[in-house]
Design a protein around this motif. Structure first.
Motif, short mmCIF file in Angstrom:
data_model
loop_
_atom_site.label_atom_id
_atom_site.label_comp_id
_atom_site.label_asym_id
_atom_site.label_seq_id
_atom_site.Cartn_x
_atom_site.Cartn_y
_atom_site.Cartn_z
N ALA A 121 119.49 71.09 105.22
CA ALA A 121 120.54 72.10 105.17
C ALA A 121 121.90 71.49 105.51
N ALA A 122 121.92 70.59 106.49
CA ALA A 122 123.19 69.94 106.87
C ALA A 122 123.71 69.07 105.74
N ALA A 123 122.82 68.36 105.07
CA ALA A 123 123.24 67.50 103.95
C ALA A 123 123.82 68.34 102.81
N TYR A 124 123.12 69.40 102.45
CA TYR A 124 123.64 70.29 101.42
C TYR A 124 124.95 70.93 101.89
N GLY A 125 125.01 71.31 103.17
CA GLY A 125 126.19 71.97 103.70
C GLY A 125 127.42 71.09 103.65
N VAL A 126 127.28 69.84 104.09
CA VAL A 126 128.44 68.95 104.10
C VAL A 126 128.87 68.60 102.68
N TYR A 127 127.90 68.54 101.76
CA TYR A 127 128.27 68.34 100.35
C TYR A 127 129.06 69.53 99.84
N LEU A 128 128.56 70.74 100.09
CA LEU A 128 129.23 71.94 99.58
C LEU A 128 130.61 72.10 100.21
N GLY A 129 130.73 71.79 101.50
CA GLY A 129 132.04 71.87 102.14
C GLY A 129 133.03 70.90 101.54
N THR A 130 132.55 69.70 101.22
CA THR A 130 133.42 68.69 100.61
C THR A 130 133.73 69.05 99.16
N LYS A 131 132.75 69.65 98.49
CA LYS A 131 132.96 70.07 97.11
C LYS A 131 134.11 71.07 97.02
N ALA A 163 118.42 68.52 117.86
CA ALA A 163 117.70 68.05 116.67
C ALA A 163 118.40 66.84 116.06
N VAL A 164 117.79 65.69 116.20
CA VAL A 164 118.42 64.45 115.75
C VAL A 164 118.58 64.40 114.24
N ASN A 165 117.74 65.12 113.50
CA ASN A 165 117.85 65.11 112.04
C ASN A 165 119.18 65.66 111.56
N LEU A 166 119.76 66.57 112.32
CA LEU A 166 121.07 67.10 111.96
C LEU A 166 122.09 65.98 111.89
N PHE A 167 122.13 65.15 112.91
CA PHE A 167 123.10 64.05 112.97
C PHE A 167 122.71 62.93 112.02
N TRP A 168 121.40 62.69 111.90
CA TRP A 168 120.92 61.66 110.97
C TRP A 168 121.36 61.98 109.55
N ALA A 169 121.17 63.22 109.13
CA ALA A 169 121.52 63.60 107.76
C ALA A 169 123.04 63.53 107.55
N LEU A 184 127.73 62.54 96.69
CA LEU A 184 127.27 63.32 97.83
C LEU A 184 126.19 64.32 97.42
N LYS A 185 126.36 64.92 96.26
CA LYS A 185 125.32 65.82 95.76
C LYS A 185 124.01 65.07 95.57
N ASN A 186 124.08 63.92 94.94
CA ASN A 186 122.87 63.13 94.69
C ASN A 186 122.20 62.70 95.99
N GLU A 187 123.01 62.35 96.99
CA GLU A 187 122.45 61.91 98.27
C GLU A 187 121.75 63.07 98.98
N SER A 188 122.35 64.24 98.91
CA SER A 188 121.72 65.40 99.55
C SER A 188 120.39 65.74 98.88
N GLU A 189 120.33 65.60 97.57
CA GLU A 189 119.08 65.84 96.86
C GLU A 189 118.03 64.78 97.20
N LEU A 190 118.49 63.54 97.40
CA LEU A 190 117.57 62.47 97.80
C LEU A 190 116.97 62.76 99.17
N ILE A 191 117.78 63.27 100.07
CA ILE A 191 117.28 63.60 101.41
C ILE A 191 116.15 64.62 101.31
N ARG A 192 116.31 65.60 100.41
CA ARG A 192 115.25 66.60 100.25
C ARG A 192 114.01 66.01 99.61
N THR A 193 114.17 65.29 98.50
CA THR A 193 112.99 64.78 97.79
C THR A 193 112.26 63.72 98.61
N GLU A 194 113.01 62.93 99.37
CA GLU A 194 112.36 61.95 100.24
C GLU A 194 111.55 62.64 101.33
#
Length: 358
Positions: free
Chosen positions: A61-71, A99-105, A128-138
């Motif tokens: 969610a954080a990865a998608y969020g920071v992408y959308l905010g930057t978008k 939750a360390v995953n928040l900062f990791w992402a 950034l979009k591609n990276e956020s999707e990678l975080i999910r699929t990984e």
């Protein structure tokens, strides 16, 4: 042959509408509602209010969020865009301290941004979009790998006790601690699962019991203070829990009450396994004493679940969201790279050496 088990995707990106789609876990099990979030304040609130919860799901969610905010930024240069990116990153990072995953992402998204230096604004946003999707699929692969390693430790027909919710709605797919249960269900293992209620927010009652029942897995709900008797009666052959942070020495922070379960498991000689993606392992954090424990509002104890207050008005409360399970209570830490055993100061770094994804 495996019989596929249907799982729920709780975090999605709706890029066409510049929105984050979240299953609102605060409404379960009575309502199954997907939120469509566009504003950063709403994404921040969803993380803080536990509408999205579970370390991997928070990271996604954080990865998608920071992408959308930057978008949404109107910057027309790399440097201006990075300035806007950092504001969004810092804002989202303030939502949950443990939750360390928040900062990791968020840090991973930052690293990807910096690798795109010299690119156009649109190219950076796409990266950034591609990276956020990678975080999910990984994370989907990570969950399945953890599930396979954990399943190898279990026998068909075993009773499994779990605390809080480390299932498919807390991750991209399958979950961490619940992943072997989904895989086992597909292979006819016929596990008997005991889900701790997990007070004060009842993630076990509202979420774990709900999602396992939805998947057709045999699940029995118990109050937290019943864990001892089911172990004593021989109904539990293994404990599986997730976690929000693993320290370098193997101490783990998970939902409040986990350490008590670990103490009981050791007393009754029941193996206690922590299922943790490597993104949750913080080798810079030396011991559990270094993990910041989030304190939650008193109403979660006194009024949240009741039509009338269930405690005297004005009574003092102490409501830590997590506790730390000492490493000497843990049989093994199951990661996507394998199973780490004591001494964890040696085995956890070895897991990173085997890591598939950087």
């Amino acid at each position: 042959m495996d019989t596929p088990v249907e799982v729920i995707q709780s975090v999605k990106l709706d890029d066409e509408n510049s929105a984050l789609i979240l299953l609102d876990q605060t409404l379960l099990p009575n309502k199954k509602v997907f939120l469509k979030l566009i504003e950063m304040k709403d994404i921040w609130d969803a993380i803080y209010q536990l509408k999205v919860r579970g370390a991997p799901a928070i990271g996604i969610a954080a990865a998608y969020g920071v992408y959308l905010g930057t978008k949404q930024s109107s910057a027309d240069s790399y440097d201006e865009l990075y300035h806007d990116f950092l504001k969004v990153k810092e804002y989202l990072a303030s939502s949950r301290p443990t939750a360390v995953n928040l900062f990791w992402a968020l840090d991973r998204m930052d690293s990807r941004f910096q690798k795109e230096q010299g690119k156009s604004v649109q190219e950076v946003k796409l990266a950034l979009k591609n990276e956020s999707e990678l975080i999910r699929t990984e994370d989907e692969w990570v969950c399945e790998a953890i599930g396979e390693y954990a399943l190898a430790l279990l026998e068909p027909g075993w009773g499994i006790l779990t605390h809080c919710n480390a299932g498919t709605i807390a991750t991209a797919k399958y979950g961490t601690a619940l992943a072997p249960l989904y895989l086992g269900q597909a292979r006819g293992y016929d596990f008997k699962v005991f889900a701790d209620e997990t007070r004060p927010l009842l993630q076990g009652a509202r979420l774990t019991a709900w999602e396992l029942k939805e998947a057709g897995i045999d699940v029995t709900l118990i109050c937290d203070n019943m864990a001892s008797i089911v172990m004593k009666e021989g109904k539990v052959q293994a404990v599986l829990v997730g976690c929000d942070r693993v320290a370098a020495n193997g101490d783990t922070a998970n939902k409040i009450g986990t350490s008590g379960v670990a103490i009981l498991a050791k007393h009754y000689k029941v193996p206690f396994y922590v299922c943790a993606p490597l993104s949750t392992v913080d080798l810079e954090c030396q011991t559990g004493d270094d993990i910041h424990i989030e304190l939650r509002p008193d109403e979660e104890i006194t009024t949240k679940w009741y039509s009338e207050p269930m405690a005297p008005v004005g009574v003092g409360t102490y409501n830590p969201a997590f506790d730390v399970t000492d490493h000497d209570l843990i049989t093994g830490i199951i990661t996507e790279s394998g199973i780490a055993y004591a001494p964890f100061t040696e085995s956890l770094p070895e897991m990173f050496q085997k890591k598939r994804f950087s």
